[in-house]
Design an enzyme around this catalytic site. Sequence first.
Site: not given
Length: 502
Positions: A262-264, A266, A285
């Site tokens: 997920s984005k998290r 990263g 991001y």
Amino acid sequence: MSQKVRVRFAPSPTGPLHIGGVRTALYNYLFAKAHGGDFLLRIEDTDQTRYVEGAEGYIVEALHWLSIPFDEGPGKEGSVGPYKQSERKHLYRQYADRLVTEGKAYYAFDTSEDLNEHRKNHEAQGKTFIYNWHNRLKLENSLSLSPEAVEEKLSNGEEYVIRFKSPEGETLLLKDIIRGDIEIDTNTLDDKVLFKSDGMPTYHLANIVDDHLMEITHVIRGEEWLPSLALHQQLYDAFGWQAPAFAHLPLILKPSGKGKLSKRDGEMGGFPVFPLQWNGENETYAGYREEGYLPEAVVNMLAFLGWNPGTEEEFFSLEALTEVFSLERVHKAGAKFDPKKTKWFQHHYLQEMDERLLTGRFQALLQQKGVSGTLDTQKIVSLLKERATFVEDLWEQGSFFYEAPQSYDEKAAQKAFKSDTKEILQQVKNLTERTDTFTSEALSETIKGWITQQEMGFGKVMMPLRLALVGEMKGPDVFDIMALLGKKESLQRIERTIQHLS
Ligand code: GLU
């Protein structure tokens, strides 16, 4: 098979393109090129509520950065355009109508309040509400109501959607190139909405109509679309169209292997999960490009995220990948994201980079830092690059070339600076002064010769000398450094250390 291979990447512009989406694009591209086919980009923007400004441009830019060109797409019209679903709006309604006329779809007038009510009631009884054969006749639609009642609702302008009439009691056989055969009991499927009350098709309808009209032969997409396959296959059958072949790519997992990336992950792990930096309204991001990665490294890393060539070989250019890629070698199991491996690829491609090009990038960085000078940048690059993964590392490793040390690493100084060091450095300074051809070889010969002659330990001389030149115990060969700095600067740095020791 004589039909020309045509594949498409069909992202929805709902935000920055996730790295998993980039992999989907890459596999589509590789498959197309491996078969001499076409790779299309289609923007699926029928869901107006999720549209995000700038997302489409981001997708195109990301593909461009990675050198994954599309043969047809927005701004590159082929014969089956336009390639943005919002510009094809007028096309879809007739297909939904056709299914209604043929009794394969129906109008449903249920309001969202009604449906919520049904859901709640079911939940209270420990059941799940599904709009399908099981209860469609108890709901408000053109199957349960009389033709007159339906006519009246339509002429009154009541809101409705068009739902697909999923058959009762059939077993569907679905085929997937990666997953093999899948059997589905149609009783478990719901009557999905094909056309919304806002006059737009849903993803499902637009997607299969477009794949048909765009003559797509293979649908290669993420595993999250596997649950839609049953409906899609049924829609092809309902229209009497030949369905494309399907290949659902494995999930991309967190580095730990536990769950979807997920984005998290990263943000927490300090690695990008997006190709380019995204500056959204409320969020930013990190992107591979801005973090200094080379597109070759990102492509190579992505290629191996779910596929392998079946050999030990790990380095593949985009071009080489088009020669070996096959869907048969894509695996089913989720693919673990491995940021360390990405760095490893990056290190490799930085070494492979044309040295003049790399020097150019380093020069740009120096300029950014406001550093100038007359040193031979390309030589510095060639001395430092082995230890560098990013262009930025060249600065980290080699800033001392441009800025003389202002202090000496404490621990190293304790080890290197002894009571006789000042005297030794004075001697080295004299030898340096007398070296006319100021090359690494000449310096090495003179200074090492002297050390041997003095029957001294090498460390006694080389350590303080390195500290004098660099300030720390790092960097390439000491004599290479001196030769590059030149006589005057080398002498100045040694003299400064002598002063420091006085
Ligand atoms: N628009 C879908 C997406 O955003 C496309 C899925 C498909 O390839 O069919 O991924």
